[in-house]
Design a protein around this motif. Sequence first.
Motif, PDB file in Angstrom:
ATOM      1  N   LEU A 116       0.718  -0.959   0.052  1.00  0.00           N
ATOM      2  CA  LEU A 116       0.061  -0.047   0.453  1.00  0.00           C
ATOM      3  C   LEU A 116       1.351   1.146  -0.055  1.00  0.00           C
ATOM      4  CD1 LEU A 116      -2.189  -0.697   1.833  1.00  0.00           C
ATOM      5  CD2 LEU A 116      -2.678  -0.473   0.090  1.00  0.00           C
ATOM      6  N   THR A 117       1.825   1.159   0.896  1.00  0.00           N
ATOM      7  CA  THR A 117       2.893   2.511   0.978  1.00  0.00           C
ATOM      8  C   THR A 117       3.120   2.370  -0.149  1.00  0.00           C
ATOM      9  OG1 THR A 117       2.959   1.765   3.413  1.00  0.00           O
ATOM     10  CG2 THR A 117       4.322   3.681   2.550  1.00  0.00           C
ATOM     11  N   ALA A 118       3.928   1.646  -0.637  1.00  0.00           N
ATOM     12  CA  ALA A 118       5.394   1.381  -2.240  1.00  0.00           C
ATOM     13  C   ALA A 118       4.080   2.452  -3.386  1.00  0.00           C
ATOM     14  CB  ALA A 118       5.188   0.370  -2.804  1.00  0.00           C
ATOM     15  N   GLU A 119       2.380   1.545  -3.503  1.00  0.00           N
ATOM     16  CA  GLU A 119       1.457   1.741  -4.470  1.00  0.00           C
ATOM     17  C   GLU A 119       1.587   3.660  -4.036  1.00  0.00           C
ATOM     18  OE1 GLU A 119      -2.600   0.446  -4.315  1.00  0.00           O
ATOM     19  OE2 GLU A 119      -2.209   0.736  -5.572  1.00  0.00           O
ATOM     20  N   ALA A 224       4.705  10.448   1.692  1.00  0.00           N
ATOM     21  CA  ALA A 224       6.383  10.292   1.531  1.00  0.00           C
ATOM     22  C   ALA A 224       7.049  11.374   0.546  1.00  0.00           C
ATOM     23  CB  ALA A 224       6.271   8.926   0.476  1.00  0.00           C
ATOM     24  N   ILE A 225       8.294  11.440   0.456  1.00  0.00           N
ATOM     25  CA  ILE A 225       9.518  12.380  -0.062  1.00  0.00           C
ATOM     26  C   ILE A 225       8.706  11.613  -1.619  1.00  0.00           C
ATOM     27  CG2 ILE A 225      11.502  13.261  -0.396  1.00  0.00           C
ATOM     28  CD1 ILE A 225      11.856  12.778   1.955  1.00  0.00           C
ATOM     29  N   PRO A 226       8.721  12.288  -2.001  1.00  0.00           N
ATOM     30  CA  PRO A 226       8.644  11.878  -4.255  1.00  0.00           C
ATOM     31  C   PRO A 226       9.196  11.806  -4.712  1.00  0.00           C
ATOM     32  CG  PRO A 226       7.452  14.155  -4.086  1.00  0.00           C
ATOM     33  CD  PRO A 226       8.218  14.112  -2.552  1.00  0.00           C
ATOM     34  N   THR A 227      10.462  11.101  -4.224  1.00  0.00           N
ATOM     35  CA  THR A 227      11.245  10.175  -4.712  1.00  0.00           C
ATOM     36  C   THR A 227      11.530   8.548  -5.036  1.00  0.00           C
ATOM     37  OG1 THR A 227      13.034  10.635  -3.319  1.00  0.00           O
ATOM     38  CG2 THR A 227      12.259  12.403  -4.626  1.00  0.00           C
ATOM     39  N   SER A 228      12.380   8.483  -5.467  1.00  0.00           N
ATOM     40  CA  SER A 228      12.893   6.601  -5.089  1.00  0.00           C
ATOM     41  C   SER A 228      12.909   6.435  -3.610  1.00  0.00           C
ATOM     42  CB  SER A 228      13.383   5.836  -6.843  1.00  0.00           C
ATOM     43  OG  SER A 228      14.543   7.174  -6.697  1.00  0.00           O
ATOM     44  N   GLU A 229      14.163   7.330  -3.492  1.00  0.00           N
ATOM     45  CA  GLU A 229      14.028   6.804  -2.144  1.00  0.00           C
ATOM     46  C   GLU A 229      13.276   7.393  -1.280  1.00  0.00           C
ATOM     47  OE1 GLU A 229      17.713   9.860  -0.400  1.00  0.00           O
ATOM     48  OE2 GLU A 229      18.150   8.516   0.754  1.00  0.00           O
ATOM     49  N   ALA A 234      10.128   5.180   2.973  1.00  0.00           N
ATOM     50  CA  ALA A 234       8.122   5.359   3.931  1.00  0.00           C
ATOM     51  C   ALA A 234       7.925   3.822   4.142  1.00  0.00           C
ATOM     52  CB  ALA A 234       7.641   5.672   3.265  1.00  0.00           C
ATOM     53  N   THR A 235       8.470   3.171   2.910  1.00  0.00           N
ATOM     54  CA  THR A 235       7.602   1.524   2.592  1.00  0.00           C
ATOM     55  C   THR A 235       8.117   0.673   4.286  1.00  0.00           C
ATOM     56  OG1 THR A 235       8.627   1.673   0.650  1.00  0.00           O
ATOM     57  CG2 THR A 235       7.610   0.031   1.153  1.00  0.00           C
ATOM     58  N   THR A 236       9.799   1.438   4.186  1.00  0.00           N
ATOM     59  CA  THR A 236      11.120   0.390   5.085  1.00  0.00           C
ATOM     60  C   THR A 236      10.244   1.077   6.357  1.00  0.00           C
ATOM     61  OG1 THR A 236      12.529   1.041   4.126  1.00  0.00           O
ATOM     62  CG2 THR A 236      12.963   0.474   6.544  1.00  0.00           C
TER      63      THR A 236
END
Lengths: 260, 272
Positions: A116-119, A224-229, A234-236
């Motif tokens: 959910l977080t990643a999505e 989440a900060i809208p970057t891949s990192e 956020a997922t962690t």
Amino acid sequence: MLFNSLQNLGQQGLDFLQRLGRGHILFMHILAGLPGLMARFGLVIQQVFSVGVLSIVIILVSGLFVGMVLGLQGYNTLVDFGAEESLGVVVSLSLVRELGPVVTALLFAGRAGSALTAEIGLMKATEQLSAMEMMAVDPVRRILAPRFVAGFISMPLLAAIFSAVGVLGGFFVGVGLLGVDEGAYWSQMQANVDLYDDIYNGVIKSVVFGIVVTWIALFEGYDAIPTSEGVSRATTRTVVHSSLAVLSLDFILTALMFGA
Amino acid sequence: MNNTVSPVVEVRQLHFTRGKRKIFDGVDLDIQRGKITAIMGPSGTGKTTLLRLIGGQLRPNEGSVVVDGQRVDKLRHDPLYQLRKRMGMLFQNGALLTDMNVFDNVAFPLREHTQLSEELIRDLVLMKLHSVGLRGAWRLMPSELSGGMSRRVALARAIVLDPMIMMYDEPFTGQDPISMGVLVRLIRQLNDALGLTSIIVSHDITETLTIADYIYLLSDGKVVGHGTAAELGGSQSEWAQQFLKGLPDGPVPFHYPAPDYLTDLLATAGEK
């Protein structure tokens, strides 16, 4: 040096409180979106599939093994006291009261919460949430609220499946392999597991864990900060914070339910 | 009210800060109804932020943003969402919903906001896709589209509710010459055929100047020049000339502020 450390500590404290505040505002916003979902329950059903149904395999396998381990460990302890016929009670109470809701919630955080977080985080990073806002569609009501309800519905059902499969796992090991009497396994369980004290309390726990884990997962994605990192962090955080929240809430709920 | 002369967007004394950085420091601008207005400036001058302020996704620290007579910066949730139904925005990367195909992406606003039958939605979606030349691509998923196609699908989606204002965020960035030509033509055609008001945020000078009726140049949080393409071409402003001609040095320096070059080179690694 000391001043800097104090300043950092203060800043971290403020950041934490700000996040907590944003989390609660989002929670209220999600709750405000729930009545609108009644007319569009199809959105919730879709999410129950991806959050709940797709988690069933991991729940079935984990529940079976946890039940088998409980059967083995329980038998080895009980046999010393000649009480191995109580194995069914030990296995079922452990599962229904504690392991069912707690382990399911931990697995749910790892399987469904992180997804959910990643999505949501990626939807934010690719401006899909912004685009929805500009199309006059509130992303909290359209995207987050159905996922929240799906988590709320799925978690108690998954915990029930976990406990049921666990009881069967204990049965296979205790009765099938170690020779505990089949009638004793089931009848002692039936006599000693109480619907209100044990099963309802377990259901209450799993509902609370479902709400908390889904809320944390949705908030982390949305914030989440809208970057891949940023999405990766956020997922962690979802998995770590949900697990800690589940374990600490479990203690509090257990103390309230069984402590007195 | 005379619609032909009253600006559809009025920005007055706009101040906006992000963290400690001042993005806008007293910006005034008007977007005239029915025209294509370009907002230009170097990267990082807050052009996209301005679109988000007009769309109500951000709130200014001071000043006002009025869209069609409504103070966007003061609107509450529901009236703001009502107003947004009359605004379309094309995002830089298209921002298509990745779990839906092209057809469902374009149909999304119709399904969310109208009670139209699926037959009518199908016709409307195909008409909008036809207008951007992608009617044949309705089955494709966003991952199967090129960058230019994604932007055209997003454009079809943005105009499907027939908005009053259309905002384009860097529509030409990263496009090949053919896609760029297609987009330039589409923006002009849609503006005139649908009677839209268009706002283009861009730093692609050639393409933007060919279609913009009026241009605002932004730098350091202020409007540093405005006028038609011809007026700006004849402007005496050094800044406008540097930007429009793409000169590497001028009022916008080539070098980021740094200590003296020689001192920096002679400094030991430890001092760094």
